[in-house]
Design a protein around this motif. Structure first.
Motif, PDB file in Angstrom:
ATOM      1  N   HIS A   1       0.838  -1.203   0.000  1.00 57.78           N
ATOM      2  CA  HIS A   1       0.000   0.000   0.000  1.00 57.78           C
ATOM      3  C   HIS A   1       0.873   1.252   0.000  1.00 57.78           C
ATOM      4  N   LEU A   2       0.340   2.278  -0.652  1.00 58.01           N
ATOM      5  CA  LEU A   2       0.951   3.610  -0.610  1.00 58.01           C
ATOM      6  C   LEU A   2       0.214   4.434   0.440  1.00 58.01           C
ATOM      7  N   LEU A   3       0.966   5.229   1.213  1.00 62.26           N
ATOM      8  CA  LEU A   3       0.343   6.141   2.176  1.00 62.26           C
ATOM      9  C   LEU A   3       0.808   7.546   1.810  1.00 62.26           C
ATOM     10  N   LEU A   4      -0.076   8.272   1.159  1.00 61.03           N
ATOM     11  CA  LEU A   4       0.308   9.518   0.498  1.00 61.03           C
ATOM     12  C   LEU A   4      -0.224  10.727   1.259  1.00 61.03           C
ATOM     13  N   GLY A   5       0.676  11.576   1.728  1.00 64.72           N
ATOM     14  CA  GLY A   5       0.274  12.810   2.418  1.00 64.72           C
ATOM     15  C   GLY A   5       0.186  13.953   1.430  1.00 64.72           C
ATOM     16  N   THR A   6      -0.960  14.653   1.440  1.00 63.49           N
ATOM     17  CA  THR A   6      -1.133  15.776   0.508  1.00 63.49           C
ATOM     18  C   THR A   6      -1.788  16.950   1.223  1.00 63.49           C
ATOM     19  N   ASP A   7      -1.322  18.124   0.916  1.00 63.86           N
ATOM     20  CA  ASP A   7      -1.960  19.332   1.415  1.00 63.86           C
ATOM     21  C   ASP A   7      -3.228  19.570   0.585  1.00 63.86           C
ATOM     22  N   LEU A   8      -4.265  20.126   1.223  1.00 67.91           N
ATOM     23  CA  LEU A   8      -5.542  20.309   0.531  1.00 67.91           C
ATOM     24  C   LEU A   8      -5.769  21.774   0.141  1.00 67.91           C
TER      25      LEU A   8
END
Ligand code: SAH
Ligand code: AVI
Length: 328
Positions: free
Chosen positions: A194-201
């Motif tokens: 699995h990828l755990l992707l942090g992104t600003d919104l």
């Protein structure tokens, strides 16, 4: 040393003379364009990495503390759902938030290996030593490498793999290469990873702009640091005091641009390239884009990269998102 030997710690570097070449190529390519540009990965020498850590502590930089709170709320669930035995972290930096995930995996009794990957040698070495001491029985295999060029040098999975790519770093890619890069991660994940992707919104532009124009000027120092890097590595003579930090939210593209603006006309010599470059007064050079996301953009990017969103975790104010994804 066997990288999966229990408790072993090993760091391999894949950056060498070739990588000065990358900086040289990027500087030649970037400084001879109509809108001058340098890729953000060159911001992170040892000082740049320290400055980024200082940014993470700034009151205006909501991203780090918000992402940490999301991880704290959902790490046990993520560990249980993925059954991950190893973390392969891209752009790991000082990996302060990673502890939350490692703790959850340790509590679940699955934690076997941590693989931090970063261009910043100082951070990979520091994190490898620190975490090998802190997590009994976990092996560490650190990679000083460029995740855009060296993904095939990652070790083979030792079981279900979780790949955290945190901090919003995916936002530093322009949209087309972002999707290409996400696709290349499919191979890293493997069939059960699995990828755990942090992104600003996307949010009120004033909140975003404040995060990149902090009142103490740390972000400005971080931005200007790239000129020190080019001076040192390529024998350039940028007058760092003759540039100023600029950061603004591009409302159409929904990304932050960081730029350096020449405060006066100047000619810069880059010895290693035998190159002279002129800057007009107030001319700007782009040093980073930092894209902000919506749930739809995330789904679209993941789908275009052959991945599916398993779960999107966010905070109550919807400032930041952490997406769990896998190959579709
Ligand atoms: N994951 C950490 C750090 C984010 S800062 C956090 O969430 O706080 C971005 C990190 O990515 C830096 O440590 C930088 O050195 C690293 N980085 C940037 N470009 C990279 C590249 N092309 N390859 C490997 N690491 C890179
Ligand atoms: C790592 N990266 C996602 C940070 C960001 O927010 O784009 C780097 C940064 N640039 C300025 N402040 C922080």
């Amino acid at each position: 040393m066997d990288p999966i030997l229990e408790g072993a710690v090993e760091v391999r570097s894949h950056l060498g003379p070739d990588d000065e070449r990358t900086l040289a190529d990027d500087v030649l390519d970037g400084l001879t364009r109509p809108l001058k540009e340098l890729p953000p990965k060159h911001l992170y020498d040892a000082r740049g990495s320290e400055l980024f850590e200082a940014i993470c502590e700034l009151p205006e930089y909501y991203q780090t503390r918000t992402e940490r709170s999301i991880l704290q709320a959902h790490a046990d669930d993520i560990a249980a759902r993925t059954g991950a035995v190893e973390l392969v972290e891209l752009g790991s930096g000082s990996a302060t938030k990673t502890r939350v995930l490692l703790d959850a995996m340790a509590a679940a009794g699955t934690l076997a290996r941590y693989v931090p990957v970063d261009v910043s040698a100082s951070t990979v070495h520091a994190v490898a030593e620190l975490f090998a001491d802190e997590y009994d029985g976990m092996s560490v295999y650190g990679l000083v490498a460029d995740f855009e060029r060296h993904l095939e040098r990652l070790p083979e999975p030792i079981g279900p793999r979780l790949v955290p790519f945190l901090g919003g770093t995916i936002g530093n890619f322009p949209p087309g290469s972002r999707r290409r890069f996400l696709r290349s991660l499919g191979k890293v994940l493997g069939p059960d990873g699995h990828l755990l992707l942090g992104t600003d919104l996307v949010k009120d532009p004033h909140v975003i702009e404040a995060a990149y124009n902090d009142s103490t000027g740390v972000t400005a120092q971080f931005n200007l640091n790239v000129l020190h890097v080019v001076n040192r590595e390529l024998g350039a003579n940028f007058d760092v005091d003759a540039f100023e930090h600029v950061a603004f939210f591009d409302r159409e593209r929904e990304w932050i641009e960081m730029r350096l603006r020449a405060t006066e006309p100047q000619r810069v010599r880059v010895e290693a390239l035998d190159l002279e470059v002129d800057f007009a007064a107030r001319e700007e050079m782009r040093t980073e884009i930092s894209a902000k996301f919506t749930a739809d953009r995330l789904r679209g990017d993941l789908a275009a990269a052959g991945m599916e969103l398993v779960e999107l975790f966010t905070d109550p104010d919807e400032l930041f998102a952490v997406s769990l994804a896998r190959v579709a």
